[in-house]
Design a protein around this motif. Sequence first.
Motif, short mmCIF file in Angstrom:
data_model
loop_
_atom_site.label_atom_id
_atom_site.label_comp_id
_atom_site.label_asym_id
_atom_site.label_seq_id
_atom_site.Cartn_x
_atom_site.Cartn_y
_atom_site.Cartn_z
N GLN A 1 1.84 -1.79 13.40
CA GLN A 1 3.35 -1.37 13.13
C GLN A 1 3.74 -1.06 11.81
OE1 GLN A 1 6.53 -3.69 15.17
NE2 GLN A 1 5.22 -4.11 16.81
N ARG A 2 3.22 -1.88 10.83
CA ARG A 2 3.17 -1.43 9.36
C ARG A 2 2.77 -0.16 8.76
NH1 ARG A 2 -0.51 -4.80 5.69
NH2 ARG A 2 -1.69 -3.26 6.87
N ASP A 3 1.51 0.09 9.54
CA ASP A 3 0.62 1.18 9.08
C ASP A 3 1.40 2.44 9.75
OD1 ASP A 3 -1.05 -0.47 7.58
OD2 ASP A 3 -2.60 -0.29 9.42
N SER A 4 1.74 2.10 10.84
CA SER A 4 2.66 3.16 11.61
C SER A 4 4.04 3.64 10.75
CB SER A 4 3.07 2.80 13.03
OG SER A 4 3.73 4.00 13.57
N LEU A 5 4.50 2.80 10.18
CA LEU A 5 5.76 2.95 9.49
C LEU A 5 5.56 3.86 8.00
CD1 LEU A 5 7.88 -0.20 9.85
CD2 LEU A 5 8.34 1.95 10.87
N ILE A 6 4.29 3.32 7.38
CA ILE A 6 3.85 4.11 6.30
C ILE A 6 3.43 5.29 6.74
CG2 ILE A 6 2.38 3.96 4.35
CD1 ILE A 6 2.30 0.99 4.57
N ASP A 7 2.81 5.61 7.76
CA ASP A 7 2.18 6.84 8.09
C ASP A 7 3.37 7.80 8.39
OD1 ASP A 7 -0.59 6.23 8.06
OD2 ASP A 7 -0.80 5.45 10.07
N SER B 1 0.70 -1.23 0.01
CA SER B 1 -0.02 -0.11 -0.03
C SER B 1 1.06 1.08 0.07
CB SER B 1 -0.92 -0.01 1.11
OG SER B 1 -0.17 -0.07 2.38
N GLY B 2 2.11 1.26 0.60
CA GLY B 2 3.12 2.41 0.58
C GLY B 2 3.99 2.34 -0.71
N GLU B 3 3.61 1.44 -1.70
CA GLU B 3 4.61 1.59 -2.99
C GLU B 3 4.57 2.99 -3.61
OE1 GLU B 3 5.40 -1.30 -6.93
OE2 GLU B 3 3.56 -1.22 -5.82
N GLN B 4 3.46 3.65 -3.83
CA GLN B 4 3.59 4.93 -4.73
C GLN B 4 4.28 5.75 -3.69
OE1 GLN B 4 -0.27 6.16 -5.53
NE2 GLN B 4 -0.56 4.65 -7.19
N LEU B 5 4.08 5.84 -2.23
CA LEU B 5 4.92 6.95 -1.64
C LEU B 5 6.53 6.78 -1.57
CD1 LEU B 5 4.83 8.98 0.68
CD2 LEU B 5 4.43 7.13 2.24
N PHE B 6 6.73 5.29 -1.80
CA PHE B 6 8.21 5.00 -1.72
C PHE B 6 8.82 5.55 -3.14
CE2 PHE B 6 7.10 0.80 0.75
CZ PHE B 6 6.97 1.60 1.96
#
Length: 338
Positions: free
Chosen positions: A101-107, A43-48
């Motif tokens: 924890q995963r969502d926290s890192l993306i946030d 889900s964070g691919e575009q942000l990366f």
Amino acid sequence: MATLEQQKQLSDQIKSKLQQFLTISLDELTRETQLGQQLSFKSGEQLFVKIIDLFKKVNSVELYEIPYKMLNGFNGQLDHAISVFDQIKNFNPATNNPVGQRDSLIDQLENQYESYYSTAIPILTTSLLNTNDLSLERAKLNEALTELEKEKEKTKKDSEKYLNEIKDVLSKARQAAVEVGVAQHNMIFKEEADEHKNLSEKWLRWTIGVLIAITLVGIGLLYVKPSDEGAHFLIHFTITKIVILTVMFYALAICTRNYKAHKHNSILNKHRQNALNTFETFSKAAGADLQTKNAVLLEATHTIFSNQQTGYLNNDGESDSPNKIIEIIKNSASKSQE
């Protein structure tokens, strides 16, 4: 003010970090193969991609010409990005609450992206001013700004969409809570109606039994004749018959009264149950008409708390008589509107 040596040292340090940072591949960050779809960072691919592309542009700049203060600010943001990316690469799904924890890192990355951009823009702008092909770099910068605006607009629309969905879920949850509350009270009256119905049927059977007994005793007494032993025996015989029949008719009166009372309560509670069953239907049909909703509420309250006529009791109260509870509700509603 920083010396030339400090400027060069910081520039080399940032270059080294950028080169190391840009070697990270998307597969190392998304980790879909290792973690699966449920726990991956897909889900964070575009942000990366946005972050890596931004730092790639900074890496193409000659950092020796950038003021030390700008470089120092960017260095702090670069360290933050490297730290979060390392945590993503080393993410362990066996920890407590891995999804959180995963969502926290993306946030963290999403919340910090604007800071990354804010520290990178002065460096890119300074580099642009120092190049010969200013128009080309300006076009690239405008393109980057346009892309940023599009991303902001998309994020805003997504936020509004999610907010509307949350409001819709909350509204449905409140509506469900109201319906559950009405259903609970509905079950109270249903249980009362069923209980009184069973008791009324029981007392009806007793009434029929007593009637049969009175009939049999009456018929039997017709065939019992007093002897000719004297007037006192005749009086005793007559009084005995009267006592027996009086007791049996008294028992019949008790059975009949209990039957009527339980039948009355059964019908009354069934009527209250029906009122609650149809309350939501009429309330929703009123739409935004608050006056009609209040009228439906008052009528439902009147049905629940007033003594309705069923025909089984001789002293049924008038159903149209004023009810104190309804008057209290009316007064409370009028005060709240004021």
